[in-house]
Motif scaffolding. Structure first.
Motif, PDB file in Angstrom:
ATOM      1  N   TRP A   1      11.939  -4.496   2.505  1.00  0.00           N
ATOM      2  CA  TRP A   1      13.125  -4.720   1.684  1.00  0.00           C
ATOM      3  C   TRP A   1      12.735  -4.948   0.226  1.00  0.00           C
ATOM      4  CZ3 TRP A   1      16.511  -8.833   4.716  1.00  0.00           C
ATOM      5  CH2 TRP A   1      17.143  -8.200   5.798  1.00  0.00           C
ATOM      6  N   ASP A   2      11.722  -5.787   0.042  1.00  0.00           N
ATOM      7  CA  ASP A   2      11.335  -6.177  -1.322  1.00  0.00           C
ATOM      8  C   ASP A   2      10.836  -4.999  -2.147  1.00  0.00           C
ATOM      9  OD1 ASP A   2      12.021  -8.770  -0.718  1.00  0.00           O
ATOM     10  OD2 ASP A   2       9.963  -9.433  -0.316  1.00  0.00           O
ATOM     11  N   ARG A   3      10.414  -3.940  -1.475  1.00  0.00           N
ATOM     12  CA  ARG A   3       9.891  -2.762  -2.189  1.00  0.00           C
ATOM     13  C   ARG A   3      10.844  -1.574  -2.128  1.00  0.00           C
ATOM     14  NH1 ARG A   3       5.957  -6.020  -0.308  1.00  0.00           N
ATOM     15  NH2 ARG A   3       4.258  -6.458  -1.788  1.00  0.00           N
ATOM     16  N   GLY A   4      12.087  -1.866  -1.743  1.00  0.00           N
ATOM     17  CA  GLY A   4      13.124  -0.853  -1.831  1.00  0.00           C
ATOM     18  C   GLY A   4      13.258   0.081  -0.652  1.00  0.00           C
ATOM     19  N   TYR A   5      12.530  -0.180   0.432  1.00  0.00           N
ATOM     20  CA  TYR A   5      12.632   0.682   1.612  1.00  0.00           C
ATOM     21  C   TYR A   5      13.867   0.332   2.456  1.00  0.00           C
ATOM     22  CZ  TYR A   5       7.838   2.377   0.878  1.00  0.00           C
ATOM     23  OH  TYR A   5       6.710   2.964   0.371  1.00  0.00           O
ATOM     24  N   ARG A   6      14.364   1.336   3.159  1.00  0.00           N
ATOM     25  CA  ARG A   6      15.376   1.091   4.190  1.00  0.00           C
ATOM     26  C   ARG A   6      14.671   0.422   5.370  1.00  0.00           C
ATOM     27  NH1 ARG A   6      19.522   5.358   4.246  1.00  0.00           N
ATOM     28  NH2 ARG A   6      19.348   5.379   6.507  1.00  0.00           N
ATOM     29  N   ALA A   7      15.099  -0.774   5.735  1.00  0.00           N
ATOM     30  CA  ALA A   7      14.406  -1.500   6.803  1.00  0.00           C
ATOM     31  C   ALA A   7      15.383  -2.397   7.544  1.00  0.00           C
ATOM     32  CB  ALA A   7      13.260  -2.331   6.230  1.00  0.00           C
ATOM     33  N   LEU A   8      15.112  -2.591   8.816  1.00  0.00           N
ATOM     34  CA  LEU A   8      15.939  -3.484   9.619  1.00  0.00           C
ATOM     35  C   LEU A   8      15.093  -4.215  10.652  1.00  0.00           C
ATOM     36  CD1 LEU A   8      16.605  -2.149  12.687  1.00  0.00           C
ATOM     37  CD2 LEU A   8      17.935  -0.591  11.266  1.00  0.00           C
ATOM     38  N   MET A   9      15.605  -5.337  11.099  1.00  0.00           N
ATOM     39  CA  MET A   9      14.969  -6.136  12.140  1.00  0.00           C
ATOM     40  C   MET A   9      15.797  -6.048  13.417  1.00  0.00           C
ATOM     41  SD  MET A   9      14.034 -10.245  12.208  1.00  0.00           S
ATOM     42  CE  MET A   9      15.600 -10.733  11.497  1.00  0.00           C
ATOM     43  N   VAL A  10      15.109  -5.876  14.541  1.00  0.00           N
ATOM     44  CA  VAL A  10      15.728  -5.935  15.861  1.00  0.00           C
ATOM     45  C   VAL A  10      15.302  -7.271  16.461  1.00  0.00           C
ATOM     46  CG1 VAL A  10      16.053  -4.750  18.068  1.00  0.00           C
ATOM     47  CG2 VAL A  10      15.367  -3.442  16.041  1.00  0.00           C
ATOM     48  N   THR A  11      16.266  -8.127  16.838  1.00  0.00           N
ATOM     49  CA  THR A  11      15.911  -9.500  17.194  1.00  0.00           C
ATOM     50  C   THR A  11      16.885 -10.120  18.189  1.00  0.00           C
ATOM     51  OG1 THR A  11      15.550 -11.731  16.261  1.00  0.00           O
ATOM     52  CG2 THR A  11      17.204 -10.359  15.179  1.00  0.00           C
ATOM     53  N   ASP A  12      16.361 -11.022  19.016  1.00  0.00           N
ATOM     54  CA  ASP A  12      17.232 -11.844  19.858  1.00  0.00           C
ATOM     55  C   ASP A  12      17.643 -13.133  19.145  1.00  0.00           C
ATOM     56  OD1 ASP A  12      15.071 -13.629  20.114  1.00  0.00           O
ATOM     57  OD2 ASP A  12      14.528 -12.949  22.120  1.00  0.00           O
ATOM     58  N   THR A  13      17.336 -13.214  17.857  1.00  0.00           N
ATOM     59  CA  THR A  13      17.709 -14.289  16.926  1.00  0.00           C
ATOM     60  C   THR A  13      16.804 -15.514  17.001  1.00  0.00           C
ATOM     61  OG1 THR A  13      19.370 -15.531  18.211  1.00  0.00           O
ATOM     62  CG2 THR A  13      20.134 -13.534  17.070  1.00  0.00           C
ATOM     63  N   ALA A  14      15.697 -15.428  17.697  1.00  0.00           N
ATOM     64  CA  ALA A  14      14.646 -16.465  17.649  1.00  0.00           C
ATOM     65  C   ALA A  14      15.205 -17.848  17.976  1.00  0.00           C
ATOM     66  CB  ALA A  14      13.956 -16.435  16.284  1.00  0.00           C
TER      67      ALA A  14
ATOM     68  N   HIS B   1       0.835  -1.209   0.000  1.00  0.00           N
ATOM     69  CA  HIS B   1       0.000   0.000   0.000  1.00  0.00           C
ATOM     70  C   HIS B   1       0.873   1.263   0.000  1.00  0.00           C
ATOM     71  CE1 HIS B   1      -3.026   2.928   1.222  1.00  0.00           C
ATOM     72  NE2 HIS B   1      -2.266   3.224   2.269  1.00  0.00           N
ATOM     73  N   LEU B   2       1.865   1.312   0.865  1.00  0.00           N
ATOM     74  CA  LEU B   2       2.743   2.489   0.927  1.00  0.00           C
ATOM     75  C   LEU B   2       3.481   2.679  -0.394  1.00  0.00           C
ATOM     76  CD1 LEU B   2       4.331   2.212   4.493  1.00  0.00           C
ATOM     77  CD2 LEU B   2       2.344   3.548   3.789  1.00  0.00           C
ATOM     78  N   HIS B   3       3.950   1.588  -0.951  1.00  0.00           N
ATOM     79  CA  HIS B   3       4.695   1.656  -2.206  1.00  0.00           C
ATOM     80  C   HIS B   3       3.810   2.143  -3.345  1.00  0.00           C
ATOM     81  CE1 HIS B   3       6.926  -0.097  -5.726  1.00  0.00           C
ATOM     82  NE2 HIS B   3       7.918   0.479  -5.071  1.00  0.00           N
ATOM     83  N   GLN B   4       2.595   1.631  -3.403  1.00  0.00           N
ATOM     84  CA  GLN B   4       1.660   2.047  -4.448  1.00  0.00           C
ATOM     85  C   GLN B   4       1.297   3.525  -4.332  1.00  0.00           C
ATOM     86  OE1 GLN B   4      -1.516  -0.746  -3.824  1.00  0.00           O
ATOM     87  NE2 GLN B   4      -0.364  -2.464  -4.675  1.00  0.00           N
ATOM     88  N   GLN B   5       1.267   4.024  -3.087  1.00  0.00           N
ATOM     89  CA  GLN B   5       0.943   5.434  -2.850  1.00  0.00           C
ATOM     90  C   GLN B   5       2.173   6.349  -2.912  1.00  0.00           C
ATOM     91  OE1 GLN B   5      -2.255   6.602  -2.288  1.00  0.00           O
ATOM     92  NE2 GLN B   5      -2.936   4.527  -2.770  1.00  0.00           N
TER      93      GLN B   5
END
Length: 293
Positions: free
Chosen positions: A244-257, A150-154
């Motif tokens: 990521w797939d739509r080209g945004y800067r993105a990151l995950m914060v995780t304890d590594t599951a 939705h964000l990408h389309q807009q």
């Protein structure tokens, strides 16, 4: 020797933050699969909505999945800057797998999301903040995928997207941490750190956020993932991947599951398995770090 007033104030702040996180967790930790534990799922969604509504109007993003209507919950908070700036989107998913109360996965992420909403409403950051509680992460990342599309389309820009994904399990014993093939030689073998995993565009943010988290006393490691994480598929296992797939800067914060937590996706993923001091430190570090971006 008497403690300084500043130290006592910091200890009191830490204690109150820890208590608020624990209060959220007591409400969130329960079976809440959207189809097989729908009562718990509805309760948690309403709790999140009520908590976010203290700080502004909660927007509802509705999407259809398997002929049913689902909702992401969104709170927008203004930034300090008078000029228009793209927001930082902070997301966490509130659904859980069948048969698991989902304490670490992902009640911890939602609890931190709610506390960041309170902190950023009280003292705005330079950038606007958009907090999103995603549904159906456990079913193909459906909620975040629909919203990212939705964000990408807009053509809506984002300064950064952060996915808060399992933040409360810590194991300080040697060899408690595992890794995907090829990474173990570069990172600690103790599962006592929080991980930041971002696409290449986020490297400056990974460096700044990791520094802020370490400053509050929580070990932090970061990993840049090229090619949208395709080379290491484990890096794609949360709500940042559709961004990521739509080209945004993105990151995950995780304890590594499951690379650390033996209770991952099990009935034993309960509140008593979490390290609340570790979780509190992660929340503090993100609070400080996001204000520097």
């Amino acid at each position: 020797m008497a403690k300084s007033a500043d130290l006592l104030t910091q200890e009191s702040w830490d204690s109150s933050l820890k208590q608020r996180l624990q209060t959220h967790l007591h409400q969130l930790v329960r079976d809440r699969h959207p189809y097989l534990a729908s009562a718990g799922h509805f309760f948690v969604k309403q709790y999140i909505r009520q908590q976010l509504a203290q700080w502004g109007e909660v927007e509802i993003y509705e999407f259809e999945f398997q002929q049913k209507c689902h909702q992401n919950l969104i709170l927008n908070l203004p930034g300090q800057s008078v000029r228009q700036r793209a927001p930082i989107l902070i997301g966490a998913h509130f659904d859980a797998v069948p048969g698991s109360p989902g304490a670490d996965d992902n009640a911890t992420g939602v609890a931190v999301l709610l506390e960041l909403a309170r902190l950023f409403a009280a003292k705005p950051t330079p950038c606007p903040i958009r907090l999103v509680a995603f549904d159906l992460e456990e079913i193909g990342l459906a909620g975040s995928d629909r919203y990212a599309a939705h964000l990408h389309q807009q053509n809506q820009p984002l300064r950064l997207m952060l996915s808060l994904e399992m933040l409360g399990y810590c194991d300080r014993t040697p060899n408690s941490q595992r890794y995907p093939a090829g990474l173990a030689r570069f990172y600690p073998n103790q599962g006592d750190f929080i991980g930041l995993i971002g696409n290449l565009k986020t490297i400056p943010d990974l460096i700044r956020l990791s520094r802020s988290i370490r400053q509050v006393g929580v070990p932090c490691e970061w990993l840049p993932a090229g090619n949208r994480g395709m080379m290491v598929p484990d890096t794609r296992r949360s709500d940042h991947a559709p961004f990521w797939d739509r080209g945004y800067r993105a990151l995950m914060v995780t304890d590594t599951a499951n690379l650390r937590n033996p209770h991952y996706h099990k009935e034993s993923d309960r509140l008593e398995t979490l390290d609340l001091d570790f979780l509190t430190g992660v929340c503090q570090g993100l609070n400080y770090g996001l204000r520097q971006l």
